[in-house]
Scaffold this motif. Structure first.
Motif, PDB file in Angstrom:
ATOM      1  N   SER C 251       5.666 -24.592  20.444  1.00  0.00           N
ATOM      2  CA  SER C 251       4.242 -23.361  19.798  1.00  0.00           C
ATOM      3  C   SER C 251       4.247 -23.624  18.250  1.00  0.00           C
ATOM      4  O   SER C 251       4.919 -23.189  17.208  1.00  0.00           O
ATOM      5  CB  SER C 251       4.481 -21.657  20.726  1.00  0.00           C
ATOM      6  OG  SER C 251       4.103 -21.570  21.276  1.00  0.00           O
ATOM      7  N   PRO C 252       2.782 -23.348  17.804  1.00  0.00           N
ATOM      8  CA  PRO C 252       3.167 -22.706  16.103  1.00  0.00           C
ATOM      9  C   PRO C 252       3.705 -21.559  15.666  1.00  0.00           C
ATOM     10  O   PRO C 252       4.172 -20.643  16.674  1.00  0.00           O
ATOM     11  CB  PRO C 252       1.371 -22.427  15.466  1.00  0.00           C
ATOM     12  CG  PRO C 252       0.902 -22.620  17.296  1.00  0.00           C
ATOM     13  CD  PRO C 252       2.021 -22.556  18.100  1.00  0.00           C
ATOM     14  N   ALA C 253       4.232 -21.677  14.104  1.00  0.00           N
ATOM     15  CA  ALA C 253       5.232 -20.475  14.042  1.00  0.00           C
ATOM     16  C   ALA C 253       5.033 -19.466  13.858  1.00  0.00           C
ATOM     17  O   ALA C 253       3.171 -19.272  14.026  1.00  0.00           O
ATOM     18  CB  ALA C 253       5.800 -20.700  13.099  1.00  0.00           C
ATOM     19  N   GLU C 254       5.671 -18.322  14.355  1.00  0.00           N
ATOM     20  CA  GLU C 254       4.877 -17.205  14.448  1.00  0.00           C
ATOM     21  C   GLU C 254       4.214 -16.772  13.197  1.00  0.00           C
ATOM     22  O   GLU C 254       4.540 -17.029  12.142  1.00  0.00           O
ATOM     23  CB  GLU C 254       6.254 -16.178  14.354  1.00  0.00           C
ATOM     24  CG  GLU C 254       6.863 -16.030  16.331  1.00  0.00           C
ATOM     25  CD  GLU C 254       5.923 -14.692  16.976  1.00  0.00           C
ATOM     26  OE1 GLU C 254       4.987 -14.077  16.321  1.00  0.00           O
ATOM     27  OE2 GLU C 254       5.785 -14.985  18.396  1.00  0.00           O
ATOM     28  N   GLY C 255       3.037 -15.624  13.066  1.00  0.00           N
ATOM     29  CA  GLY C 255       2.522 -15.127  11.843  1.00  0.00           C
ATOM     30  C   GLY C 255       1.625 -16.090  10.913  1.00  0.00           C
ATOM     31  O   GLY C 255       0.791 -16.119   9.963  1.00  0.00           O
ATOM     32  N   THR C 256       1.339 -17.538  11.741  1.00  0.00           N
ATOM     33  CA  THR C 256       0.771 -18.634  11.419  1.00  0.00           C
ATOM     34  C   THR C 256      -0.742 -18.358  11.073  1.00  0.00           C
ATOM     35  O   THR C 256      -1.047 -18.285  12.588  1.00  0.00           O
ATOM     36  CB  THR C 256       1.505 -19.805  11.167  1.00  0.00           C
ATOM     37  OG1 THR C 256       1.148 -20.255  12.574  1.00  0.00           O
ATOM     38  CG2 THR C 256       2.302 -20.175  10.198  1.00  0.00           C
ATOM     39  N   LEU C 257      -1.557 -19.177  10.945  1.00  0.00           N
ATOM     40  CA  LEU C 257      -3.137 -19.479  11.503  1.00  0.00           C
ATOM     41  C   LEU C 257      -3.408 -20.356  12.853  1.00  0.00           C
ATOM     42  O   LEU C 257      -3.874 -19.228  12.909  1.00  0.00           O
ATOM     43  CB  LEU C 257      -3.933 -20.230  10.283  1.00  0.00           C
ATOM     44  CG  LEU C 257      -5.719 -19.799  10.700  1.00  0.00           C
ATOM     45  CD1 LEU C 257      -6.114 -18.429  10.595  1.00  0.00           C
ATOM     46  CD2 LEU C 257      -5.990 -20.667   9.412  1.00  0.00           C
ATOM     47  N   ALA C 258      -2.623 -20.804  12.729  1.00  0.00           N
ATOM     48  CA  ALA C 258      -2.413 -21.557  13.885  1.00  0.00           C
ATOM     49  C   ALA C 258      -1.954 -20.665  14.958  1.00  0.00           C
ATOM     50  O   ALA C 258      -2.081 -21.044  16.160  1.00  0.00           O
ATOM     51  CB  ALA C 258      -1.454 -22.763  13.899  1.00  0.00           C
TER      52      ALA C 258
END
Lengths: 671, 380, 404, 202
Positions: C251-258
């Motif tokens: 999963s994309p890192a928390e809080g990123t746009l991704a």
């Protein structure tokens, strides 16, 4: 001599009417139509020559329609990412272009020539079933119009003329286009089938005395072969179309893969019809060219029996090669090998024809009139098409070429460079016989050269496009994949588009030529035998009288007309003229037959065929309308059945001496 | 001939036709309105044709001579059954209005037919003073409609009555009655054919009675209903679900041996010597696992080499339908052949909606009654 | 008039010669059928080149004959020739010659047909499934695939088919809806994917690189946009590719746009598009349900979208033109590494991808107008316009960029 | 429906033809040749699809061979009566021509009635037109044959009417013979269908 074509006014309705009541007045408007010169006569005529002309005119109209469709396609592809047509419109355009050119131009144009000239060439006064002949024409015309109304009723068919299942089911083509296509082709199919039966019986049964099969002109021969092909090919496509229309209209499962159906069923049925269809399109043009080349070489056709028999051989082997359209469809290697070999085999009789045409010209006295130019054009261009055909009879090679522009190039060389050039040769050759005036030779040459240049510029580059991997039926091509260098795919696409417009100008010149010839006062009436021709159709008045021959000629030779004009010294083989065409005709007409009964005009063919599109509209839009159409069909068929084909003997005027069939009022009972 | 009143009809007809086309274009192919207008156009043209046909009813308007001889004035009026027919038709209409739309429609059709006949007869009787001649011109006009429609109705009555009778008879009596019917017709033909003395009238009478009897029995049996087995079969629809267990069923002896004609199946599953294995195009040797694409209609062929009849069952998960209100329905997804005799073969076509890794139950192919052997189904 | 026939013939001959010459001129057409890059295509090429040659020679002989006749025998006022009807010996000879030529062509043809249909030397099997208007590839995890190539779980991908160099790959071609045709001209001829049937097609690439192809069986509205590419990698690169495809989801890192993009993807895209390993808030795996929304019942698996260079049925590149050239024109040694690098943020073809996300049916003709789907019970053929805002598109692009 | 161009001179009572066969008869033979291909296509479709039953009953689960045998026999008998009609027509015996034509039509109608019964029964038992490939192709094939029989019956009835009123143009015997050709053809096709569809196990 008395040519009796019209029933007299004296006859009452099968029995005596009360005095003072003339049956013609008591019976309302539905009288058997009388001979007339007005436009109405064209609607009720059963004369094979008039029907031939109507076939020709209507087919040429559809040629223009199909041509405009082709030009739109080429416009769309003239540049990368074309925007002239949407994807949907493009798909409709190429579907209808093929359908129009095959079913509404070449086939009926062949019917036009066959209708007009086969009876003349075999020395008959009409076809075997004149009313069925008229019925066939109207079926074809109404079918064609019906098919094209789809443009205005939600869009035309968009599945390609091969209409592969399951892309043709309602799930993938929800508009009514394919319904129109299926039903329209069913109606025109009736025309093809009746026409085939009619012409076969005519050729087999109504030849003049002495006209053995091996004395028939090659055009008649090729027509006979083609009609047999039609006879057996039409029912196959009829079955396929029924399956498809049951699938679309009544939810049958024939092509429903989820129910276990095999989509290849459609392909087999389609091509079992479709491949003979190719020969149906090309053989008549071979016939026309085989008429023209001897005339302008002043020599008989070289190897006449071989040319006739190779036509028949093509007809037979043509049944065994259909799966070469399916080399990429997933047949097993054994079938592929067999069909590959059969396809190569069919190249032999085709090659034989080309050899024989060249050998006919060899040692001849060649005059390059416009018909001859078109004929030579066919020989050359068809050779290119035939040879590219051999390259994809090699099945592995075909898996690279099929469904690319290489195939488009191949069959346009065969069908445009071959079939249509043959038809144009026929137009120029027979124009003076049909319309009394000879088309301008100088305009004709412009017409020819522009068509040759346009045709080769349009379709020649397509060989390259295909070999460089441009698939067919592509709505757009992109610069990104056009390759590098100046001569890339984009370049050849532009050349092809340019060529198509040159080709269009060539065809336009033909129309201008017609208008010029018939409007200009300078163009005189053509002589009886402008080309010094060889076959019976030229041994008639100009244009032929309604009953064709005042007396039926007895045939003693192949090229009978030539042999009546010329005598050959048996020792020196020197050929010299012994009679002019006028003298030959005068001699033939010196002892006219008495009591020539020509079939009478009838309303029923056009009325019966009119009911078919009504039924088909009903099937698409409203079942009630179908009932109305069916009732109309029943009524008109009853009328037809009750009407004698020729008004009975006592319906006729006694011969009026010296008058040759006066313009008498007519009446024949309807019921 | 274009008579005064026909001009009106033709004009209106042409107008409606144009309106129909305009409607079509204006409504972008909307069909109902234009079909209605097209109907109007056709009806109007038809009326126009009748008006032309009958010359507005003025048979001899131009023939002063026959006016003078007053032939047309002395009408040879004949007996007519059309008023009676019209009355009956009206009865149908009224009954139909009360009871069912079907009868109403029949009544309307009948009414139109009867009035038409009546009209034509009236017209014909003003034709001349000669009744025979008048009959002739009447026949001339109506026969093209009367005869085919009458013939079609006659055929329909025979066919429908006969099939209704057959439907109510028992399964075994059917062929017998059928044979008897054929024999009776043949015998009747032979009898009449060889006894030339029988008059046409007698034959006609016999035929009429037979026809009436047939129609009567047909109506009676139709009202009585079909034989119980058929109604039961229709209700139960016992072919709707094919049993997938070990149940016996009849009529599998020749289980679809033609399926081998189907080439290029996704896989062929073979039961041989108590073992189940698969042959898959492109893979060498016997496979114990088959990969199928999701959502792809796939055909699997089953061949039974065992002496006992067996069926193949494919299990491929379950679907959960949300029936609303928190109620869910689970349906096991399985497909199976019917029982196949030794060396018989049969295919099933199935479409797997979900991948196999999303399911808790394994996707597999088994044969009920043969334990310990299965083929895994992988759907990525 | 005297000159015209001669000119015409010259033109025809010239044209034919020109055709052959110019066909060679247009270099580097991506789908050129005369530039084989694998043994199967080479075998076809070796068969067809002589056939083209023979056809050309026969053609030229015919043209010369016509030219000769036209010039030699035109009407110069000579007397009417003898009315001869033919010479049987000559006719038989002229019939036998083409028969012999064709027999010469037929024998190697038959041999090649059976050679190309061989399947017993297969080293790898891949299922190829067509649908409107893209191709899906799945690598079964059985047999040699698992044992020799490490495909221990099935791999599902689309757009670009990746195969190892010098390996006899057998494609099992089929279709989910209408008939399509799989064709990589430089590797082999074409084979139709027919629904309900499985057709076998051999593919083998002898040099690493990307080979373009196009669906060649007319398949409806967007037929022109249904493309495919086959990527040939050397064995080491191929193993790396397989390992990457089987890599677990991150999963994309928390809080990123991704991460924002991930939740948007779950809402909007995962109805049809599968991303393996994607889970709900409660940890349950998300299984896409294209069978509910699509006529074909399938949509491309996007788990490793950015390892591929193309999207939307290979109709558009995911790489900018410059980056694309880097990959396509790389030499044999470097090609694998450049291809495996996938799509980086700098190289991403933002323009086409964003246009696609904004309004897919406008970019590629598809049956995706929800008001016109009565015939299919509301199911789409192709991707509908999702009505995303620019911010949402930003987030989605960021999320997709991590799908490597 | 007979239609002839009297194109060869005065002798229009019996027009001269090259083959000696009349145009109408030759035309009918050729038409029947074409019909062979029509039924060939339909039978091929059925043979391909008869085993493909993804839903509903299979062929041998619903076929009623005794019944179909009887109805086939009835249709065969109608060929016999057609022969009698043709022979009566050649003897110029209008009465018996009409009689045998009527009997033929009645037998034909019985057959069609049997087919309507069979279709209804199959439908009740669960075989609809859209149920399976077997259903679609079975109903299409036998339905086409049924339509051919029906058209034949209509022609027979029209012929009876025309014989009675002396409305037949040309030779009466030949017209009867033409319809007879058609009728025999339809019968022969049924024999093929009966054998391939019903008797040879699926």
């Amino acid at each position: 001599m008395a040519i009796i074509e019209r029933p007299s006014a004296e006859i009452a309705v099968a029995g005596a009417a009360p005095s003072g009541v003339k049956p013609s007045e008591a019976l309302g408007v539905f009288k058997r139509p009388a001979a007339s010169t007005s436009w109405k006569d064209w609607l009720v005529t059963v004369d094979h020559k008039k029907l031939g002309i109507m076939y020709g005119v209507a087919a040429f109209f559809f040629f223009i329609v199909g041509g405009v469709e082709a030009l739109l396609i080429r416009l769309q592809l003239a540049g990368p990412e074309g925007k002239i047509l949407s994807a949907d419109q493009y798909n409709q355009m190429f579907t209808m272009h093929a359908t129009t050119m095959v079913f509404l131009f070449v086939m009926p144009m062949v019917s036009a020539f066959a209708n007009y000239f086969v009876p003349l060439q075999i020395g008959a006064r009409d076809v075997a079933f004149p009313r069925i002949n008229a019925f066939g024409f109207w079926c074809w015309l109404f079918g064609g119009i019906f098919l094209n109304t789809s443009w205005f009723l939600g869009g035309a068919a968009d599945g390609g003329w091969f209409m592969y299942a399951p892309n043709s089911s309602t799930l993938f083509s929800p508009s009514h286009g394919i319904d129109f296509w299926v039903l329209g082709l069913q109606i025109t199919g009736i025309a093809s089938l009746t026409g085939a039966i009619n012409l076969i019986v005519t050729v087999l049964n109504m030849r003049a005395p002495g006209m053995k099969l091996m004395r028939m002109p090659i055009f008649t021969w090729m027509t006979l072969v083609v009609q047999f092909l039609l006879l057996f090919a039409m029912p196959v496509i009829t079955v396929a179309l029924f399956l498809l229309s049951f699938q679309r209209s009544f939810d049958a499962t024939f092509f429903d893969v989820a129910a276990g159906a095999d989509p290849l069923l459609w392909q087999h049925l389609c091509w079992i019809f479709g491949h003979p269809e190719v020969y149906i399109l090309i053989l008549p043009s071979f016939g026309i060219v085989s008429e023209i080349i001897p005339v302008f070489s002043k020599k008989p056709l070289f190897g006449y029996p071989i040319v006739a028999m190779s036509g028949a051989a093509i007809g037979f082997v043509g049944w065994g090669v259909w799966a070469h359209h399916m080399f990429a469809s997933g047949l097993g290697p054994v079938s592929v090998a067999v069909f590959s070999m059969a396809t190569m085999a069919i190249a032999v009789p085709t090659g034989v024809k080309i050899v024989n045409w060249i050998m006919t010209m060899w040692g001849g006295k060649l005059s390059f009139t416009v018909p001859m130019l078109f004929a030579i054009g066919l020989v050359v261009q068809f050779t290119i098409g035939g040879l590219s055909g051999v390259t994809h009879s090699v099945a592995p090679s075909d898996t690279q070429q099929t469904d690319t522009y290489y195939i488009v190039a191949h069959f346009h060389y065969v069908l445009f460079g071959g079939a249509i050039f043959g038809l144009f040769a026929g137009f120029y050759y027979w124009w003076p016989k049909i319309f009394r005036k000879q088309l301008s030779e100088s305009l004709g040459k412009w017409n020819f050269w522009l068509m040759v240049i346009g045709m080769n510029m349009t379709f020649g580059p397509m060989h390259i496009l295909g070999l460089q991997g441009q698939p067919r039926r592509m709505q757009v091509w992109t610069e990104a994949r056009a390759g590098e260098g100046f001569f890339n795919i984009g370049f050849w696409n532009r050349i092809a588009s340019l060529g198509s417009f040159i080709l269009a100008v060539g065809v336009l010149l033909f129309i201008i030529n017609i208008i010029y010839t018939h409007k200009s006062k300078k163009v005189a009436i053509a002589p009886l035998d402008p080309w010094d021709a060889r076959s019976l159709e030229w041994m008639t008045a100009n244009p032929p009288v309604e009953h064709n021959f005042d007396s039926i000629p007895t045939v003693n030779n192949l090229d009978e007309f030539f042999h009546r004009k010329y005598a050959e010294d048996p020792n020196t083989h020197e050929v010299r003229q012994v009679a002019t065409a006028e003298e030959v005709l005068a001699e033939l007409n010196a002892h006219p037959d008495e009591h020539i009964h020509m079939p009478s005009r009838s309303y029923w063919p056009i009325l019966v065929s009119l009911s078919l599109p009504i039924i088909c509209y009903g099937l698409i839009y409203n079942r009630l309308l179908m009932g109305v159409g069916a009732a109309f069909l029943l009524l008109t068929m009853f009328g037809w059945a009750m009407e004698p084909s020729t008004a009975p003997d006592d319906d006729f005027d006694p011969p009026a001496p010296g008058e040759g069939g006066g313009h008498t009022k007519e009446l024949a009972p309807l019921g | 001939m274009i008579t005064t009143s026909s001009k009106l009809f033709y004009g209106l007809g042409a107008g409606s036709l144009v309106a129909s086309i305009v409607w079509f274009i204006a409504n972008d192919g909307g069909s109902i309105g234009s079909v209605a207008l097209l109907f109007a156009a056709m009806s109007l043209v038809f009326l126009g044709a009748i008006a032309s046909f009958t010359r507005d009813g003025h048979v001899l308007s131009t023939d002063t001579a026959s006016h003078a001889s007053s032939g047309a004035a002395q009408r040879g009026v004949r007996n007519s059954i059309w008023p009676l027919g019209t009355a009956i038709a009206m009865g149908f209409v009224v009954v139909g209005l009360i009871s069912s739309p079907g009868i109403f429609k029949v009544g309307i059709g009948l009414l139109i037919a009867m009035l038409g006949e009546w009209m034509i007869q009236n017209w014909s009787e003003r034709g001349s003073s000669d009744a025979a001649y008048n009959t002739k011109i009447r026949d001339y006009v109506v026969h093209p409609l009367e005869l085919p429609v009458g013939g079609a109705l006659l055929l329909a009555v025979i066919v429908l009555s006969f099939s209704r009778i057959m439907l109510s008879l028992s399964h075994s009596a059917g062929p017998l009655v059928f044979a008897v019917a054929g024999a009776v017709i043949l015998a009747f033909g032979t009898l009449v054919g060889f006894r030339r003395s029988v008059s046409t009238r007698v034959i006609g009478a016999i035929c009429g009675v037979a026809l009436t009897a047939l129609a009567g029995v047909g109506v009676a049996t139709a009202l009585d209903g079909e034989r119980p087995e058929l109604t039961k079969a229709a209700e139960e629809d016992h072919f709707a679900h094919r049993p997938c267990g070990e149940e016996e069923e009849e009529a599998d002896e020749n289980a679809s041996q033609s399926v081998s004609a189907k080439s290029s199946v996704q896989a062929t599953v073979i039961l041989e010597g108590g073992m189940l294995y698969a042959e898959v195009d492109g893979f060498e040797g016997a496979q114990q696992s088959i990969t199928l694409q999701r959502s792809n209609p796939s055909t699997i062929l089953f061949i039974n080499r065992d002496a006992e009849p067996h069926r193949m069952v494919v299990k491929y998960g379950k679907v959960v339908e949300d029936l609303g209100g928190g109620v869910e329905r689970e349906t096991e997804l399985e497909a199976c052949t019917s029982k196949v005799e030794q060396d018989g073969q049969q295919a099933v076509t199935l479409t797997v909606p979900k991948p196999s890794y999303a399911s808790e139950e394994p996707f597999e192919i088994t044969v009920p009654g043969v334990e310990g052997t299965k083929i895994d189904l992988v759907v990525p | 008039m005297n000159k015209s026939p001669r000119r015409r013939i010259m033109a025809a001959v010239g044209l034919m010669a020109g055709l052959v010459f110019l066909a060679g001129c247009a270099k580097d057409a991506p789908q050129d059928t005369w530039q084989p890059a694998g043994p199967n295509a080479e075998q076809i090429d070796n068969l067809q080149q002589p056939v083209f040659l023979v056809a050309g020679i026969v053609g030229i002989i015919v043209f010369l004959a016509v030219a000769f006749v036209v010039i030699r025998y035109r009407d110069r006022g000579q007397s009417i020739p003898e009315q001869t009807h033919g010479k049987p010996a000559l006719e038989v000879t002229l019939t036998v010659i083409p028969v012999l030529i064709l027999i010469g062509v037929a024998i190697p043809t038959a041999g090649t047909i059976f050679d190309l249909a061989k399947t017993d030397d297969t080293e790898m099997v891949i299922n190829v499934t067509g649908q409107q208007w893209w191709w899906e590839y799945d690598y079964p995890s059985t047999g040699a695939n698992a044992e020799s190539y490490g495909v221990v779980d099935p791999i599902v991908t689309s757009g670009q088919l990746v195969i190892p160099e010098n390996t006899k790959v057998l494609l099992r071609v089929t279709s989910r809806d209408v008939i399509h045709s799989y064709w990589i001209p430089k590797l082999n001829g074409k084979k139709d994917g027919v629904p309900g049937r499985v057709h076998l097609l051999r593919l083998e690439g002898s040099k690493p690189g990307i080979y373009a192809g196009q669906c060649t069986e007319f398949c409806g509205l967007s037929h022109a946009y249904m493309r495919m590419e086959t990527v040939v990698l050397n064995r080491a690169d191929f193993d790396a590719w397989v390992a990457n495809q089987l890599k677990p989801y991150e999963s994309p890192a928390e809080g990123t746009l991704a991460a924002e993009g991930e939740s948007l993807f779950i809402q909007q895209c995962s109805r049809c598009h599968q991303v393996n390993g994607l889970t709900n808030a409660d940890g349950a795996p998300i299984i896409a349900a294209p069978e509910q929304y699509m006529v074909s019942g399938a949509a491309p698996n996007l788990t490793h979208l950015m390892t591929r260079n193309t999207f939307a049925g290979a109709a558009w590149d995911l790489l900018t033109p410059e980056c694309r050239d880097d990959v396509w024109n790389a030499n044999t040694e470097e090609f694998g590494a450049r291809y495996l690098a996938g799509v980086s943020a700098e190289c991403l073809n933002q323009k086409d991808l964003r246009e696609w996300l904004r309004n897919a049916p406008e970019k590629k003709p598809m049956y995706a107008d929800p008001t016109k789907l009565q015939a299919t019970d509301g199911k789409y053929r192709g991707m509908p316009a999702l009505g995303l805002t620019e911010d949402q598109i930003d987030a989605l692009v960021a999320y997709l960029l991590e799908r490597k | 429906m007979a239609d002839t161009a009297l194109a060869h001179g005065a002798d229009h009572g019996a027009p001269h033809t090259t083959t000696g066969l009349s145009n109408n008869k030759l035309g009918m033979w050729i038409f029947l040749g074409s019909e062979c291909l029509l039924f060939g296509g339909l039978i091929s479709t059925y043979m391909l699809y008869k085993g493909r039953v993804s839903a509903g009953p299979q062929p041998d689960q619903i076929y009623d061979i005794p019944f179909t045998s009887v109805s086939s026999f009835v249709l065969l008998m109608s060929s016999l009566t057609m022969v009698l009609a043709v022979s009566a027509a050649h003897r110029r015996d209008d009465r018996n021509t009409n009689l045998w034509l009527t009997v033929t039509a009645l037998l034909g109608a019985t057959f069609v009635g049997g087919q309507v019964y069979e279709f209804t029964a199959f439908y009740r038992e669960g075989l609809g037109f859209t149920t399976s490939l077997f259903g679609s192709s079975f109903y299409t094939l036998t339905g086409f044959h049924g339509v051919h029989v029906t058209v034949g019956i209509i022609m027979l009835m029209a012929l009876v009417g025309m014989v009675r009123r002396n409305r037949i143009p040309g030779s009466k015997a030949e017209t009867v013979e033409l319809i007879g050709l058609y009728w025999h053809f339809v019968d022969i096709v049924w024999i093929v269908i009966f054998t391939l569809v019903y008797l040879i196990p699926s």
